[in-house]
Scaffold this motif. Structure first.
Motif, PDB file in Angstrom:
ATOM      1  N   VAL A 126       0.801  -0.717  -0.007  1.00  0.00           N
ATOM      2  CA  VAL A 126      -0.014  -0.310  -0.140  1.00  0.00           C
ATOM      3  C   VAL A 126       0.707   1.146   0.369  1.00  0.00           C
ATOM      4  CG1 VAL A 126      -1.111   0.998   1.404  1.00  0.00           C
ATOM      5  CG2 VAL A 126      -1.782  -1.275   1.255  1.00  0.00           C
ATOM      6  N   LEU A 127       0.441   2.082  -0.810  1.00  0.00           N
ATOM      7  CA  LEU A 127       1.405   3.514  -0.945  1.00  0.00           C
ATOM      8  C   LEU A 127       0.134   4.640  -0.088  1.00  0.00           C
ATOM      9  CD1 LEU A 127       3.881   5.383  -1.262  1.00  0.00           C
ATOM     10  CD2 LEU A 127       2.626   5.521  -3.882  1.00  0.00           C
ATOM     11  N   VAL A 128       0.635   5.067   0.825  1.00  0.00           N
ATOM     12  CA  VAL A 128       0.144   6.238   1.299  1.00  0.00           C
ATOM     13  C   VAL A 128       0.565   7.006   0.868  1.00  0.00           C
ATOM     14  CG1 VAL A 128      -1.408   7.158   3.448  1.00  0.00           C
ATOM     15  CG2 VAL A 128      -0.620   4.992   3.140  1.00  0.00           C
ATOM     16  N   ASP A 129       0.276   8.600  -0.083  1.00  0.00           N
ATOM     17  CA  ASP A 129       0.532   9.461  -0.579  1.00  0.00           C
ATOM     18  C   ASP A 129      -0.620  10.599  -0.744  1.00  0.00           C
ATOM     19  OD1 ASP A 129       2.565  10.833  -1.395  1.00  0.00           O
ATOM     20  OD2 ASP A 129       2.897  10.336  -3.241  1.00  0.00           O
ATOM     21  N   HIS A 130      -1.396  10.640  -0.188  1.00  0.00           N
ATOM     22  CA  HIS A 130      -2.685  11.655  -0.543  1.00  0.00           C
ATOM     23  C   HIS A 130      -2.767  12.679   0.885  1.00  0.00           C
ATOM     24  CE1 HIS A 130      -6.094   9.360   2.277  1.00  0.00           C
ATOM     25  NE2 HIS A 130      -4.311   9.500   2.634  1.00  0.00           N
ATOM     26  N   ALA A 138      -5.226   6.441   6.216  1.00  0.00           N
ATOM     27  CA  ALA A 138      -5.747   5.274   5.002  1.00  0.00           C
ATOM     28  C   ALA A 138      -5.112   4.536   5.918  1.00  0.00           C
ATOM     29  CB  ALA A 138      -4.814   6.000   3.816  1.00  0.00           C
ATOM     30  N   PHE A 139      -3.821   3.988   7.004  1.00  0.00           N
ATOM     31  CA  PHE A 139      -4.102   3.266   7.720  1.00  0.00           C
ATOM     32  C   PHE A 139      -4.796   2.574   8.673  1.00  0.00           C
ATOM     33  CE2 PHE A 139      -1.617   1.330  11.522  1.00  0.00           C
ATOM     34  CZ  PHE A 139      -0.828   0.715  10.911  1.00  0.00           C
ATOM     35  N   ASP A 140      -5.732   3.261   9.473  1.00  0.00           N
ATOM     36  CA  ASP A 140      -6.779   2.195   9.782  1.00  0.00           C
ATOM     37  C   ASP A 140      -7.613   1.378   8.988  1.00  0.00           C
ATOM     38  OD1 ASP A 140      -5.775   2.712  11.936  1.00  0.00           O
ATOM     39  OD2 ASP A 140      -7.148   4.954  12.217  1.00  0.00           O
ATOM     40  N   ALA A 141      -7.712   2.044   8.351  1.00  0.00           N
ATOM     41  CA  ALA A 141      -8.740   1.603   6.949  1.00  0.00           C
ATOM     42  C   ALA A 141      -8.328   0.138   6.409  1.00  0.00           C
ATOM     43  CB  ALA A 141      -8.519   2.597   5.331  1.00  0.00           C
ATOM     44  N   VAL A 142      -6.405   0.050   6.455  1.00  0.00           N
ATOM     45  CA  VAL A 142      -6.107  -1.010   5.470  1.00  0.00           C
ATOM     46  C   VAL A 142      -5.652  -1.840   6.249  1.00  0.00           C
ATOM     47  CG1 VAL A 142      -5.570   0.014   3.009  1.00  0.00           C
ATOM     48  CG2 VAL A 142      -4.093   0.151   4.997  1.00  0.00           C
ATOM     49  N   ARG A 143      -4.998  -1.563   7.611  1.00  0.00           N
ATOM     50  CA  ARG A 143      -4.190  -2.617   8.421  1.00  0.00           C
ATOM     51  C   ARG A 143      -4.420  -3.729   8.521  1.00  0.00           C
ATOM     52  NH1 ARG A 143      -4.501  -4.111  13.228  1.00  0.00           N
ATOM     53  NH2 ARG A 143      -2.475  -3.823  13.533  1.00  0.00           N
ATOM     54  N   ASP A 144      -5.912  -4.737   8.779  1.00  0.00           N
ATOM     55  CA  ASP A 144      -6.407  -4.991   8.537  1.00  0.00           C
ATOM     56  C   ASP A 144      -6.365  -6.310   6.789  1.00  0.00           C
ATOM     57  OD1 ASP A 144      -6.594  -5.543  11.175  1.00  0.00           O
ATOM     58  OD2 ASP A 144      -9.014  -4.473  10.980  1.00  0.00           O
ATOM     59  N   LYS A 145      -6.147  -5.530   5.862  1.00  0.00           N
ATOM     60  CA  LYS A 145      -6.459  -6.166   5.146  1.00  0.00           C
ATOM     61  C   LYS A 145      -5.577  -5.867   4.624  1.00  0.00           C
ATOM     62  CE  LYS A 145     -11.035  -3.755   3.515  1.00  0.00           C
ATOM     63  NZ  LYS A 145     -10.788  -2.226   3.027  1.00  0.00           N
ATOM     64  N   ASP A 193       0.609  12.007  13.838  1.00  0.00           N
ATOM     65  CA  ASP A 193       0.342  11.541  13.967  1.00  0.00           C
ATOM     66  C   ASP A 193       0.375  10.174  13.331  1.00  0.00           C
ATOM     67  OD1 ASP A 193      -0.867  13.218  15.672  1.00  0.00           O
ATOM     68  OD2 ASP A 193      -2.654  13.546  14.341  1.00  0.00           O
ATOM     69  N   TYR A 194       0.846   9.744  11.953  1.00  0.00           N
ATOM     70  CA  TYR A 194       0.814   8.653  11.212  1.00  0.00           C
ATOM     71  C   TYR A 194       2.235   8.118  12.189  1.00  0.00           C
ATOM     72  CZ  TYR A 194       1.845   6.001   7.852  1.00  0.00           C
ATOM     73  OH  TYR A 194       2.222   4.310   6.356  1.00  0.00           O
ATOM     74  N   LEU A 195       2.966   8.615  12.242  1.00  0.00           N
ATOM     75  CA  LEU A 195       4.199   7.828  12.645  1.00  0.00           C
ATOM     76  C   LEU A 195       4.430   7.428  14.010  1.00  0.00           C
ATOM     77  CD1 LEU A 195       6.939  10.443  10.935  1.00  0.00           C
ATOM     78  CD2 LEU A 195       6.655   7.526   9.740  1.00  0.00           C
ATOM     79  N   GLU A 196       3.702   7.688  14.916  1.00  0.00           N
ATOM     80  CA  GLU A 196       2.708   7.434  15.811  1.00  0.00           C
ATOM     81  C   GLU A 196       2.086   5.763  16.003  1.00  0.00           C
ATOM     82  OE1 GLU A 196       1.842  10.294  18.523  1.00  0.00           O
ATOM     83  OE2 GLU A 196       3.462  11.319  18.851  1.00  0.00           O
ATOM     84  N   ALA A 197       1.354   6.909  14.933  1.00  0.00           N
ATOM     85  CA  ALA A 197       0.495   4.937  14.840  1.00  0.00           C
ATOM     86  C   ALA A 197       0.941   3.826  14.318  1.00  0.00           C
ATOM     87  CB  ALA A 197      -0.722   5.345  13.956  1.00  0.00           C
ATOM     88  N   VAL A 198       1.835   3.813  13.390  1.00  0.00           N
ATOM     89  CA  VAL A 198       2.889   3.080  12.969  1.00  0.00           C
ATOM     90  C   VAL A 198       3.958   1.909  12.983  1.00  0.00           C
ATOM     91  CG1 VAL A 198       2.210   3.038  10.615  1.00  0.00           C
ATOM     92  CG2 VAL A 198       3.998   4.623  11.239  1.00  0.00           C
ATOM     93  N   ARG A 199       4.266   3.698  14.100  1.00  0.00           N
ATOM     94  CA  ARG A 199       5.416   2.575  15.436  1.00  0.00           C
ATOM     95  C   ARG A 199       4.780   2.094  16.462  1.00  0.00           C
ATOM     96  NH1 ARG A 199       9.686   7.208  16.808  1.00  0.00           N
ATOM     97  NH2 ARG A 199      10.234   6.061  17.966  1.00  0.00           N
ATOM     98  N   ASP A 200       3.819   2.474  16.893  1.00  0.00           N
ATOM     99  CA  ASP A 200       2.694   1.868  18.167  1.00  0.00           C
ATOM    100  C   ASP A 200       2.795   0.434  17.811  1.00  0.00           C
ATOM    101  OD1 ASP A 200       4.127   4.082  19.312  1.00  0.00           O
ATOM    102  OD2 ASP A 200       1.963   4.743  19.626  1.00  0.00           O
TER     103      ASP A 200
END
Length: 222
Positions: A126-130, A138-145, A193-200
Motif C-alpha cells: 500500500v502506498l499512502v501519498d494523499h 488510510a492506515f486504519d482503513a488498510v491495516r487489516d487488509k 500522528d501517522y508515524l506514532e500510529a505505525v510505530r506503536d
C-alpha cells in the motif's frame, strides 16, 4: 533536501534508469510543477513490490501513475490507482496504455478513502501519498487488509508541506520545543500522528528511509 546533494546524486547515478514512458512522466511533472516521488523513491517502491511478490498494490493518491509504474516494474500483478482529479487520472491511463501496462491497472476516480472500502484485500503493498492529515485514516482503513509480510509505505514524511524542525522536535520528545507540533500545520501534525500510529502498532515494524521526500516503510509481521 533530505540528503546532501552529493548523496542524492550518487543514489541517482547508481539507481535504475527511467523507462521511456517514465521519462515522459518525469518531464510532464516538471512541466506542470507536479510533485512526484522521483526515481530514488521509485526504486524503493520497485524493490518493495519485488520483495513482497506483490499481487495487488493499493495507492492512496496516484496522480498520473508515476509511482504505479514503479510498482509494475517490480512485478506487481495489479495496481489500484486512486485519484480525485479526473484529468490526472486520464493522463495516467494514457501513460499506462503507452507503456503497455494498462491491463494491470485499475483506475478509480474519486475519494481514496471511499474507494478502499470497496476492496477486501489482501493488499501486498500500500502506498499512502494523499492528504497528510488523512494518513492515519488510510492506515486504519488498510491495516487489516494488508497481507502478512505485506508493506505500507508513506511518502513525504521528511519533506513536503511539513515543518520538519517541529516534526523532529516532536519525535525526539524535546520538552523545550515539543509545543512546536501543536502550532504546526495540519500536514505536519498528520505526519506526526501517522508515524506514532505505525510505530506503536504491534503488528507492524517500521523504518523511515531518507530517500526522496522520506519514506516510512511498515512491514506487517507474519
Amino acid at each position: 533536501m533530505v540528503l546532501t546533494d552529493e548523496v542524492s546524486r550518487f543514489l541517482r547515478a547508481t539507481g535504475p534508469e527511467h523507462t521511456e514512458v517514465q521519462a515522459e512522466m518525469a518531464a510532464f511533472a516538471d512541466e506542470h510543477d507536479f510533485p512526484n516521488i522521483g526515481p530514488e523513491s521509485g526504486a524503493v517502491l520497485r524493490l518493495l513490490a519485488r520483495l513482497a511478490d506483490a499481487d495487488t498494490v493499493f495507492e492512496f493518491g496516484s496522480g498520473f501513475g508515476y509511482s504505479a509504474s514503479w510498482f509494475l516494474r517490480g512485478g506487481a500483478e495489479r495496481v489500484i490507482l486512486t485519484e480525485f482529479d479526473a484529468e490526472e487520472l486520464d493522463q495516467g491511463r494514457e501513460f499506462m496504455r503507452e507503456a503497455g501496462l494498462a491491463d494491470r491497472c485499475v483506475f478509480e476516480e474519486g475519494n481514496a478513502m471511499e474507494t478502499v472500502g470497496r476492496y477486501d484485500g489482501p493488499f501486498d503493498v500500500v502506498l499512502v501519498d494523499h492528504q497528510k492529515e488523512r494518513y492515519v485514516d488510510a492506515f486504519d482503513a488498510v491495516r487489516d487488509k494488508v497481507a502478512p509480510g505485506g508493506v505500507v509505505a508513506a511518502d513525504n514524511v521528511m519533506r513536503g508541506p511539513i515543518d520538519f524542525d517541529a516534526l523532529l522536535a516532536h519525535a525526539e520528545g524535546d520538552e523545550d520545543t515539543g509545543g512546536a507540533i501543536a502550532s504546526a500545520n495540519d500536514q505536519t501534525r498528520g505526519i506526526a500522528d501517522y508515524l506514532e500510529a505505525v510505530r506503536d502498532d504491534p503488528d507492524f515494524e517500521t523504518a523511515v528511509l531518507p530517500v526522496g521526500s522520506g519514506l516510512a516503510v511498515s512491514t506487517k509481521a507474519d
